[in-house]
Design a protein around this motif. Structure first.
Motif: not given
Length: 180
Positions: A118-132
């Protein structure tokens, strides 16, 4: 006290025992009475495997056998003595070793590995998706659940094997082009 009997053969047939046994019982009764008949003097023969009992018990506590043939082979390897499967079965029962069904214990997910994911893979991907910056899709997969098939083992105690609780799967993802 004397117990007379005219036809030992008839008594033997009625009792379902050999005529010589009737004779022996009558002689014993005449000598010692009922207390003589209550004694059990049969001692049986000791098995040639008896001196190896502890060694065999220790082996089966660590390496349970899945079948009598496997148990027979293990005992022959340990002792050099070959016995028929029926004799092996009785000897194992005498040692307290039974043919028991293995059980399963659901294995637990590793919370540390999940937290790292969650910390190293999922959360960074979620942040990139929120920034489109990326498109992030959560998909459900078709999957085959990997299960554990319980078996029977010749063992001193019931074995419990860690297995999946229906959550470990082989996943299959399918996708097709947008313009089909």
């Amino acid at each position: 006290m004397y117990l007379p009997c005219k036809d030992y053969g008839l008594v033997a047939r009625i009792a379902g025992i050999h005529r010589d046994t009737v004779t022996d019982y009558i002689k014993l009764y005449n000598q010692e009475g009922l207390t003589g008949l209550e004694k059990v003097n049969y001692q049986g023969k000791k098995s040639a495997l008896a001196p190896y009992a502890n060694k065999i018990r220790e082996h089966f506590s660590v390496h349970p056998a899945a079948s009598l043939a496997q148990a027979k082979a293990a005992i022959q390897t340990l002792t050099g003595i070959e016995r028929q499967p029926s004799q092996i079965r009785q000897f194992l029962y005498d040692l307290g070793i039974r043919y028991r069904k293995a059980g399963q214990i659901p294995s637990k997910a590793d919370p540390e590995k999940q937290a790292v994911f969650v910390a190293h893979t999922l959360n960074p991907l979620i942040e990139k998706a929120q920034k489109e910056e990326i498109h992030l899709f959560f998909m459900d997969a078709a999957h085959c659940v990997m299960g554990f098939f319980l078996c029977f083992l010749w063992s001193l105690t019931r074995y419990f094997v860690p297995s999946s609780a229906g959550r470990k799967k082989t996943q299959y993802f399918g996708c097709c082009p947008r313009n089909y």
